[in-house]
Design a protein around this motif. Structure first.
Motif, PDB file in Angstrom:
ATOM      1  N   VAL A   1     -22.625  68.908  63.634  1.00  0.00           N
ATOM      2  CA  VAL A   1     -20.710  68.049  63.496  1.00  0.00           C
ATOM      3  C   VAL A   1     -19.836  68.315  64.174  1.00  0.00           C
ATOM      4  CG1 VAL A   1     -19.920  68.117  60.976  1.00  0.00           C
ATOM      5  CG2 VAL A   1     -22.557  68.422  61.105  1.00  0.00           C
ATOM      6  N   CYS A   2     -19.179  67.808  64.333  1.00  0.00           N
ATOM      7  CA  CYS A   2     -18.081  67.618  65.004  1.00  0.00           C
ATOM      8  C   CYS A   2     -16.872  66.699  64.390  1.00  0.00           C
ATOM      9  CB  CYS A   2     -18.610  67.939  66.555  1.00  0.00           C
ATOM     10  SG  CYS A   2     -18.412  65.765  66.809  1.00  0.00           S
ATOM     11  N   GLY A   3     -15.314  67.058  65.148  1.00  0.00           N
ATOM     12  CA  GLY A   3     -14.616  66.355  65.065  1.00  0.00           C
ATOM     13  C   GLY A   3     -14.788  64.860  65.816  1.00  0.00           C
ATOM     14  N   ALA A   4     -14.158  63.871  65.284  1.00  0.00           N
ATOM     15  CA  ALA A   4     -14.403  61.945  65.856  1.00  0.00           C
ATOM     16  C   ALA A   4     -13.563  62.244  66.298  1.00  0.00           C
ATOM     17  CB  ALA A   4     -14.922  61.196  64.334  1.00  0.00           C
ATOM     18  N   ASN A   5     -12.784  62.401  66.774  1.00  0.00           N
ATOM     19  CA  ASN A   5     -11.358  62.104  67.559  1.00  0.00           C
ATOM     20  C   ASN A   5     -10.571  61.289  66.770  1.00  0.00           C
ATOM     21  OD1 ASN A   5     -12.112  64.181  69.721  1.00  0.00           O
ATOM     22  ND2 ASN A   5     -12.999  63.158  71.180  1.00  0.00           N
ATOM     23  N   ILE A   6     -10.394  61.252  65.812  1.00  0.00           N
ATOM     24  CA  ILE A   6     -10.477  59.650  64.661  1.00  0.00           C
ATOM     25  C   ILE A   6      -9.649  60.572  63.651  1.00  0.00           C
ATOM     26  CG2 ILE A   6      -9.969  57.652  63.772  1.00  0.00           C
ATOM     27  CD1 ILE A   6     -12.966  57.485  65.381  1.00  0.00           C
ATOM     28  N   ARG A   7      -8.421  60.164  63.311  1.00  0.00           N
ATOM     29  CA  ARG A   7      -8.377  60.768  61.921  1.00  0.00           C
ATOM     30  C   ARG A   7      -8.762  60.802  60.875  1.00  0.00           C
ATOM     31  NH1 ARG A   7      -3.486  64.004  61.151  1.00  0.00           N
ATOM     32  NH2 ARG A   7      -2.956  62.925  62.860  1.00  0.00           N
ATOM     33  N   ASP A   8      -9.414  62.364  60.207  1.00  0.00           N
ATOM     34  CA  ASP A   8     -10.111  61.804  58.790  1.00  0.00           C
ATOM     35  C   ASP A   8     -11.842  61.680  58.909  1.00  0.00           C
ATOM     36  OD1 ASP A   8      -8.183  62.685  57.248  1.00  0.00           O
ATOM     37  OD2 ASP A   8      -7.323  60.579  56.504  1.00  0.00           O
ATOM     38  N   TYR A   9     -11.979  61.763  60.162  1.00  0.00           N
ATOM     39  CA  TYR A   9     -13.266  61.184  60.693  1.00  0.00           C
ATOM     40  C   TYR A   9     -14.197  62.411  61.449  1.00  0.00           C
ATOM     41  CZ  TYR A   9     -13.316  56.587  58.706  1.00  0.00           C
ATOM     42  OH  TYR A   9     -12.574  55.403  57.738  1.00  0.00           O
ATOM     43  N   HIS A  10     -15.369  62.753  60.746  1.00  0.00           N
ATOM     44  CA  HIS A  10     -16.339  63.756  61.929  1.00  0.00           C
ATOM     45  C   HIS A  10     -17.412  63.187  62.258  1.00  0.00           C
ATOM     46  CE1 HIS A  10     -13.902  66.700  60.263  1.00  0.00           C
ATOM     47  NE2 HIS A  10     -13.948  67.741  61.405  1.00  0.00           N
ATOM     48  N   LEU A  11     -18.187  63.664  63.109  1.00  0.00           N
ATOM     49  CA  LEU A  11     -19.547  62.757  63.795  1.00  0.00           C
ATOM     50  C   LEU A  11     -20.371  64.076  62.935  1.00  0.00           C
ATOM     51  CD1 LEU A  11     -18.805  61.419  67.439  1.00  0.00           C
ATOM     52  CD2 LEU A  11     -18.440  60.296  65.010  1.00  0.00           C
TER      53      LEU A  11
ATOM     54  N   LYS B   1     -20.790  57.874  61.878  1.00  0.00           N
ATOM     55  CA  LYS B   1     -19.866  58.733  61.555  1.00  0.00           C
ATOM     56  C   LYS B   1     -19.125  58.472  60.285  1.00  0.00           C
ATOM     57  CE  LYS B   1     -16.014  55.658  62.553  1.00  0.00           C
ATOM     58  NZ  LYS B   1     -15.389  55.200  63.276  1.00  0.00           N
ATOM     59  N   VAL B   2     -18.687  59.624  60.053  1.00  0.00           N
ATOM     60  CA  VAL B   2     -18.636  60.008  58.206  1.00  0.00           C
ATOM     61  C   VAL B   2     -17.323  60.439  57.723  1.00  0.00           C
ATOM     62  CG1 VAL B   2     -19.073  61.403  56.143  1.00  0.00           C
ATOM     63  CG2 VAL B   2     -20.775  60.857  57.835  1.00  0.00           C
ATOM     64  N   HIS B   3     -16.786  59.104  56.749  1.00  0.00           N
ATOM     65  CA  HIS B   3     -15.288  59.427  56.981  1.00  0.00           C
ATOM     66  C   HIS B   3     -15.260  60.834  55.596  1.00  0.00           C
ATOM     67  CE1 HIS B   3     -11.424  58.077  54.091  1.00  0.00           C
ATOM     68  NE2 HIS B   3     -11.340  58.394  55.160  1.00  0.00           N
ATOM     69  N   THR B   4     -14.012  61.234  56.710  1.00  0.00           N
ATOM     70  CA  THR B   4     -13.855  63.229  56.044  1.00  0.00           C
ATOM     71  C   THR B   4     -12.052  62.774  55.380  1.00  0.00           C
ATOM     72  OG1 THR B   4     -13.446  64.016  57.817  1.00  0.00           O
ATOM     73  CG2 THR B   4     -16.033  64.095  56.703  1.00  0.00           C
ATOM     74  N   PRO B   5     -11.865  62.432  54.912  1.00  0.00           N
ATOM     75  CA  PRO B   5     -10.211  62.163  54.295  1.00  0.00           C
ATOM     76  C   PRO B   5      -9.562  63.895  54.138  1.00  0.00           C
ATOM     77  CG  PRO B   5     -11.661  61.306  52.610  1.00  0.00           C
ATOM     78  CD  PRO B   5     -12.283  61.583  53.180  1.00  0.00           C
TER      79      PRO B   5
END
Length: 569
Positions: A356-366, A253-257
């Protein structure tokens, strides 16, 4: 024909309403005048071109076994209701009522009408095959008519319908029409390409479009230079790329603000967009479908619509956020099925490793997401919009791209209309079976515009010889050369050449400009200096080549050029 007695109201200025070359030049050359949006009068020059195209079409239709009819343009609503198309055709259909308040339409197409006619007349397999065609005006209330006769609300069309007893017969009719269309467009002197196409609202599972190649064409064509594959980009597919050669890594899980779009995420992570999984949501009645494509791909709405086969819409991210609790810009495929969402994926998703895809969490990708281990899909389809550089699905050579103007479309309809309208025949055993149908259309008036789009320059039109309104224009520099011009005019006319004699009392420069504008293939200029040498000046409009021909050889050289410029098929 003498120019002074003809009707060619040319314009010097480009009309403000015209957007593309054919529209501008047809107006400037005095070929068309607008009656209302998308509806035009065809003036004498255009009418001559239309007649030449129609003659070629009629000859090739009859050569291919077509029998000409003329069907009503005013069609009763009842037959459209039998096929279910009265309610689904949409606002593109011109509808009207008679004095008895019965519903009718102006025919946008004639599948219902021709099938009803054949239903009432054909009884036995002995009456088949049957190929009926007409050349007639069609009416479609385009939401935005534009480009002159290219996208008009009233237009001239040739439509042939084949009726066969079985699939083998349909295949034979389809091939006959495919070959006839190739002959037609070749004889018209056009550069064209037949491409695989989507059948759209007409129906059927196999169709080809015939595209006149032109840089200004609306349609994008993908083709292979190594094999015969060619398709409209709405239909085109590509070979699957090989599977990524990597070992699966643990999910991270990567922080992508503030990084929500494909370019933002891939730039932030220093990855190519091909590594990203893009997730889009579609509302289909009460159901939500998530569609997955690679980050460097676009969804092909035509392919998707054919799969769904019912009304649908792209669901806005804000709506998905409210309904499923998923953050805008950070949605990925993990956990979607648990939320009751059906998941479809393009075939290329199968070959992605460590995506890579969205993590379903704001400001995060997987990162390092892998199919089956981390998420699953309900089904795979070809859902992407193919593009230049993709591998050919037949031979894996890179696909090239060009543009074209659609002038013909042929379809294998099968039993779509015959079943709906109960158009049956008795087979050898006396059993009722539905007629097997094909549909084959040519935009006759559209060919005029397409030919101009393909053949023009800054001075005007450059007509291919077979469909030019006149083959030769004779242009005396002054009235002193008019007697010699008259002599040449009579000689060429007697030889069967279509000749326009510019006998106007106008300056030579005006005549030259008009000759270039209306695009007659051969311009014969008669001046005092050339006559003194026993010759005339000749310009071949297609390549603007300037020549000198002896007076004594004008007819033989004109006939030779016409013959060399008229394709034989």
């Amino acid at each position: 024909m003498r120019y002074s007695q003809y009707f060619i109201p040319t314009l010097r200025e480009v009309p403000a309403e015209a957007e593309i070359a054919s529209h501008k030049l047809m107006l400037r050359a005095g070929m068309i005048r607008k009656s209302s949006a998308g509806i035009y009068s065809f003036l004498p020059l255009a009418h001559r071109v239309l007649k030449k195209i129609i003659r070629i079409v009629e000859e090739e239709m009859e050569r291919a076994g077509g029998i000409q009819v003329l069907l009503p343009m005013v069609q009763p609503a009842e037959i459209w209701k039998e096929t279910g198309r009265w309610d689904v055709y949409g606002e593109e259909m011109f509808r009207l009522k008679d004095r008895h308040h019965r519903d009718f339409c102006l025919g946008p197409t004639h599948e219902e009408m021709i099938t009803t006619l054949v239903r009432n007349e054909v009884r036995s397999y002995r009456d088949l095959p049957l190929r009926l065609y007409q050349i007639q005006n069609k009416y479609r209330d385009e939401i935005r008519p534009r480009f002159g006769v290219m996208r008009a609300r009233e237009f001239i069309m040739k439509d042939l319908y084949s009726f066969d007893r079985d699939q083998e017969g349909l295949n034979s009719s389809y091939q006959a029409m495919f070959e006839a269309y190739n002959r037609i467009f070749t004889r018209c002197g056009l550069q064209f390409r037949a491409v695989e196409a989507d059948s759209g609202a007409i129906g059927g599972d196999v169709s080809h479009e015939f595209m006149v190649l032109a840089d200004s064409g609306e349609a994008v064509i993908l083709y292979c230079e190594e094999c015969s594959y060619a398709a409209n980009n709405e239909k085109a597919s590509a070979a699957l790329t090989s599977k990524d050669q990597e070992s699966p890594l643990p999910v991270e899980k990567v922080h992508t603000p503030g990084k929500a779009t494909v370019p933002e995420v891939t730039a932030f992570l220093s990855l190519p967009s091909a590594k990203l999984i893009k997730t889009l949501f579609y509302q289909v009645e009460e159901e939500i479908i998530a569609v997955l494509v690679r980050g460097d791909d676009e969804i092909n709405d035509i392919k998707l619509g054919n799969l769904i086969n019912k009304p649908y819409r792209l669901a806005p991210p804000e709506e998905i956020a409210d309904r499923l609790g998923l953050p805008v810009g950070y949605v990925g495929p993990l956990g979607l099925k648990e939320k009751g969402v059906k998941v479809w994926a393009d075939f290329r998703i199968k070959n992605m490793i460590n995506a890579v895809c969205g993590a379903n969490i704001r400001d995060y990708h997987l990162c390092n997401v892998n199919l089956e281990r981390d998420f699953s899909v309900d089904d795979f389809f070809d859902l992407r919009l193919a593009k230049a550089g993709d591998e050919c699905p037949h031979c894996h050579h890179p696909l090239a791209e060009t543009r074209g103007v659609e002038v013909g479309h042929i379809f294998k309809l099968g039993t779509k209309y015959s079943t709906a309208l109960q158009a049956n025949f008795h087979d050898e055993d006396g059993k009722d079976r539905p007629l097997i149908m094909g549909c084959y259309g040519i935009g006759v008036s559209r060919i005029v515009a397409a030919a101009i789009e393909q053949n023009n320059d800054q001075d005007g039109i450059k007509w291919p010889v077979p469909i030019a309104p006149f083959q030769v224009i004779i242009l005396p520099i002054s009235t002193d050369q008019l007697p010699q011009a008259e002599s040449i005019y009579k000689e060429l006319s007697a030889a069967g050449v279509d000749v326009l004699l510019d006998d106007r009392n106008e300056r030579a420069g005006v005549k030259f400009k008009d000759a270039d504008l209306i695009g007659i293939p051969i311009r014969v200029t008669i001046g005092a200096k050339s006559l003194a040498k026993g010759e005339v000046e000749v310009r071949l409009r297609m390549n603007n080549q300037d020549l000198h021909w002896p007076l004594s050889e004008i007819t033989s050289k004109v006939l030779a050029y016409i013959k060399s410029s008229t394709p034989e098929v």
